[in-house]
Design a protein around this motif. Structure first.
Motif, PDB file in Angstrom:
ATOM      1  N   LEU A  27       0.826  -1.207   0.000  1.00 28.69           N
ATOM      2  CA  LEU A  27       0.000   0.000   0.000  1.00 28.69           C
ATOM      3  C   LEU A  27       0.864   1.262   0.000  1.00 28.69           C
ATOM      4  N   ARG A  28       1.945   1.236   0.761  1.00 26.24           N
ATOM      5  CA  ARG A  28       2.801   2.424   0.862  1.00 26.24           C
ATOM      6  C   ARG A  28       3.564   2.710  -0.420  1.00 26.24           C
ATOM      7  N   THR A  29       3.821   1.665  -1.219  1.00 20.31           N
ATOM      8  CA  THR A  29       4.631   1.851  -2.416  1.00 20.31           C
ATOM      9  C   THR A  29       3.803   2.048  -3.679  1.00 20.31           C
ATOM     10  N   VAL A  30       2.480   2.015  -3.553  1.00 21.66           N
ATOM     11  CA  VAL A  30       1.611   2.254  -4.710  1.00 21.66           C
ATOM     12  C   VAL A  30       1.201   3.718  -4.722  1.00 21.66           C
ATOM     13  N   ARG A  31       1.429   4.397  -5.832  1.00 21.76           N
ATOM     14  CA  ARG A  31       1.177   5.835  -5.906  1.00 21.76           C
ATOM     15  C   ARG A  31      -0.299   6.173  -5.714  1.00 21.76           C
ATOM     16  N   SER A  32      -1.195   5.310  -6.191  1.00 21.34           N
ATOM     17  CA  SER A  32      -2.632   5.596  -6.083  1.00 21.34           C
ATOM     18  C   SER A  32      -3.100   5.674  -4.632  1.00 21.34           C
ATOM     19  N   ASN A  36      -5.275   8.874  -3.451  1.00 24.52           N
ATOM     20  CA  ASN A  36      -6.637   8.677  -2.959  1.00 24.52           C
ATOM     21  C   ASN A  36      -6.799   9.153  -1.520  1.00 24.52           C
ATOM     22  N   LEU A  37      -5.844   8.837  -0.675  1.00 19.61           N
ATOM     23  CA  LEU A  37      -5.954   9.243   0.721  1.00 19.61           C
ATOM     24  C   LEU A  37      -5.787  10.753   0.879  1.00 19.61           C
ATOM     25  N   ALA A  38      -4.930  11.351   0.061  1.00 18.79           N
ATOM     26  CA  ALA A  38      -4.807  12.814   0.085  1.00 18.79           C
ATOM     27  C   ALA A  38      -6.104  13.465  -0.359  1.00 18.79           C
ATOM     28  N   ALA A  39      -6.785  12.845  -1.332  1.00 20.92           N
ATOM     29  CA  ALA A  39      -8.077  13.374  -1.789  1.00 20.92           C
ATOM     30  C   ALA A  39      -9.128  13.276  -0.696  1.00 20.92           C
ATOM     31  N   VAL A  40      -9.089  12.204   0.088  1.00 22.54           N
ATOM     32  CA  VAL A  40     -10.031  12.063   1.201  1.00 22.54           C
ATOM     33  C   VAL A  40      -9.882  13.227   2.175  1.00 22.54           C
ATOM     34  N   VAL A  41      -8.653  13.529   2.549  1.00 22.43           N
ATOM     35  CA  VAL A  41      -8.394  14.614   3.499  1.00 22.43           C
ATOM     36  C   VAL A  41      -8.811  15.954   2.916  1.00 22.43           C
ATOM     37  N   ALA A  42      -8.355  16.238   1.699  1.00 22.50           N
ATOM     38  CA  ALA A  42      -8.621  17.539   1.087  1.00 22.50           C
ATOM     39  C   ALA A  42     -10.109  17.769   0.853  1.00 22.50           C
ATOM     40  N   LEU A  43     -10.800  16.760   0.336  1.00 22.23           N
ATOM     41  CA  LEU A  43     -12.221  16.918   0.037  1.00 22.23           C
ATOM     42  C   LEU A  43     -13.050  17.027   1.312  1.00 22.23           C
ATOM     43  N   LEU A  83     -15.916   8.969  -1.958  1.00 22.05           N
ATOM     44  CA  LEU A  83     -15.641   8.418  -3.281  1.00 22.05           C
ATOM     45  C   LEU A  83     -14.163   8.038  -3.415  1.00 22.05           C
ATOM     46  N   ALA A  84     -13.278   8.907  -2.914  1.00 22.46           N
ATOM     47  CA  ALA A  84     -11.847   8.618  -2.981  1.00 22.46           C
ATOM     48  C   ALA A  84     -11.494   7.412  -2.123  1.00 22.46           C
ATOM     49  N   LEU A  85     -12.173   7.242  -0.980  1.00 19.51           N
ATOM     50  CA  LEU A  85     -11.867   6.109  -0.105  1.00 19.51           C
ATOM     51  C   LEU A  85     -12.400   4.810  -0.690  1.00 19.51           C
ATOM     52  N   VAL A  86     -13.537   4.872  -1.377  1.00 18.92           N
ATOM     53  CA  VAL A  86     -14.045   3.700  -2.082  1.00 18.92           C
ATOM     54  C   VAL A  86     -13.048   3.284  -3.163  1.00 18.92           C
ATOM     55  N   CYS A  87     -12.529   4.254  -3.894  1.00 19.62           N
ATOM     56  CA  CYS A  87     -11.515   3.956  -4.915  1.00 19.62           C
ATOM     57  C   CYS A  87     -10.269   3.336  -4.290  1.00 19.62           C
ATOM     58  N   PHE A  88      -9.874   3.838  -3.123  1.00 20.55           N
ATOM     59  CA  PHE A  88      -8.723   3.261  -2.427  1.00 20.55           C
ATOM     60  C   PHE A  88      -8.974   1.800  -2.081  1.00 20.55           C
ATOM     61  N   GLY A  89     -10.139   1.488  -1.521  1.00 25.04           N
ATOM     62  CA  GLY A  89     -10.455   0.110  -1.163  1.00 25.04           C
ATOM     63  C   GLY A  89     -10.489  -0.813  -2.370  1.00 25.04           C
ATOM     64  N   VAL A  90     -11.045  -0.320  -3.467  1.00 22.95           N
ATOM     65  CA  VAL A  90     -11.114  -1.128  -4.692  1.00 22.95           C
ATOM     66  C   VAL A  90      -9.721  -1.365  -5.263  1.00 22.95           C
ATOM     67  N   LEU A  91      -8.917  -0.316  -5.372  1.00 27.14           N
ATOM     68  CA  LEU A  91      -7.590  -0.446  -5.970  1.00 27.14           C
ATOM     69  C   LEU A  91      -6.640  -1.250  -5.091  1.00 27.14           C
TER      70      LEU A  91
END
Length: 266
Positions: A27-32, A36-43, A83-91
């Motif tokens: 998880l730490r080495t995947v750019r997505s 995605n987690l930065a989008a969760v915080v910002a949004l 939405l960003a966290l759902v994408c994180f879980g899926v990816l």
């Protein structure tokens, strides 16, 4: 016999911890993950601040009403952030199936139950570690923007519960997304089902006469009640009942994902 059983349990624990460490590294080495987690915080924080700014000074329209829920309104924008966290879980789950690297992972950890449990645990720990401070920051941003006449304080009844509840709610939605992806073994298919369900279909169904009473049992509709201090009269399950419904959906998704992982070829 007890010594053998104890040794087997110790081996399983060591294998799980090793697999958990490996999944955390993935998880730490995947750019997505970071995007995605930065989008969760910002949004979450950004939209919370915007929502609060919109109602600042409009005390007669908002704060003076007995049903006014400053906490719940401050968290209303998180339906976009999730939405960003759902994408994180899926990816987090689907990327290995898309790339075919799941075969290498299962070679390294042949016990599929341990592998699946480690992956889902890594997703849950990462999601909660991000969403808990995000929930606190969102609360602070939204309530500060609202102004003193109509905002809420963290010490008000129900405020801490709703703030922690936001982190729990988002984490459970993320786990549902991961479990569904493990069942479907497809990033595209999982996103094609979950995104419309959580962000389009559930809202439409909840407002349709005769259907809304059923739609309230959808995971995001029922689970979102934990974010409120003043209960929503349109949802019969209540705050804790809604959390219970969300937990049942999460358990079903995780069990389905683990069963599919153990029974299907990679």
């Amino acid at each position: 016999m007890s010594a053998v059983r104890g040794g087997q349990q110790g081996d399983t624990t060591r294998l799980f911890l090793a697999a958990l460490s490996a999944e955390g590294l993935k998880l730490r080495t995947v750019r997505s993950t970071w995007w995605n987690l930065a989008a969760v915080v910002a949004l979450s924080v950004g939209i919370g601040f915007l929502y609060g700014s919109v109602i600042k000074g409009n005390y007669a329209d908002f704060g003076a009403k007995p049903e006014w829920d400053a906490v719940g309104y401050g968290f209303a924008g998180t339906n976009v952030a999730q939405l960003a966290l759902v994408c994180f879980g899926v990816l987090a789950v689907g990327a290995e199936y898309s790339a075919g690297t799941v075969r290498a992972s299962l070679t390294a950890v042949p016990r599929r139950g341990v592998f699946g449990a480690a992956k889902l645990t890594a997703v849950a720990v990462t999601a909660f570690a991000v969403t808990l401070p995000t929930a606190v920051a969102t609360f602070a941003a939204a309530q500060t923007a609202m102004g003193e006449r109509q905002n809420a304080a963290l010490g008000d009844p129900g405020a801490v519960r709703a703030t922690v509840g936001l982190a729990v709610y988002l984490t459970l939605l993320c786990l549902i997304s991961a479990g569904v992806t493990m069942m479907l073994r497809s990033t595209v298919l999982a996103l094609g089902i979950l995104v419309p369900l959580f962000f389009i279909v559930s809202d439409i169904l909840a407002n349709l006469p005769g259907v809304g009473s059923v739609a309230q049992y959808l995971p995001n509709v029922s689970g979102a009640q934990i974010l409120r201090v003043v209960p929503d009269d349109r949802v019969d399950v209540g705050i804790w009942g809604g959390l219970g419904v969300l937990l049942l959906w999460t358990a079903a998704a995780l069990c389905g994902g683990l069963v599919a992982l153990r029974r299907r070829d990679a």
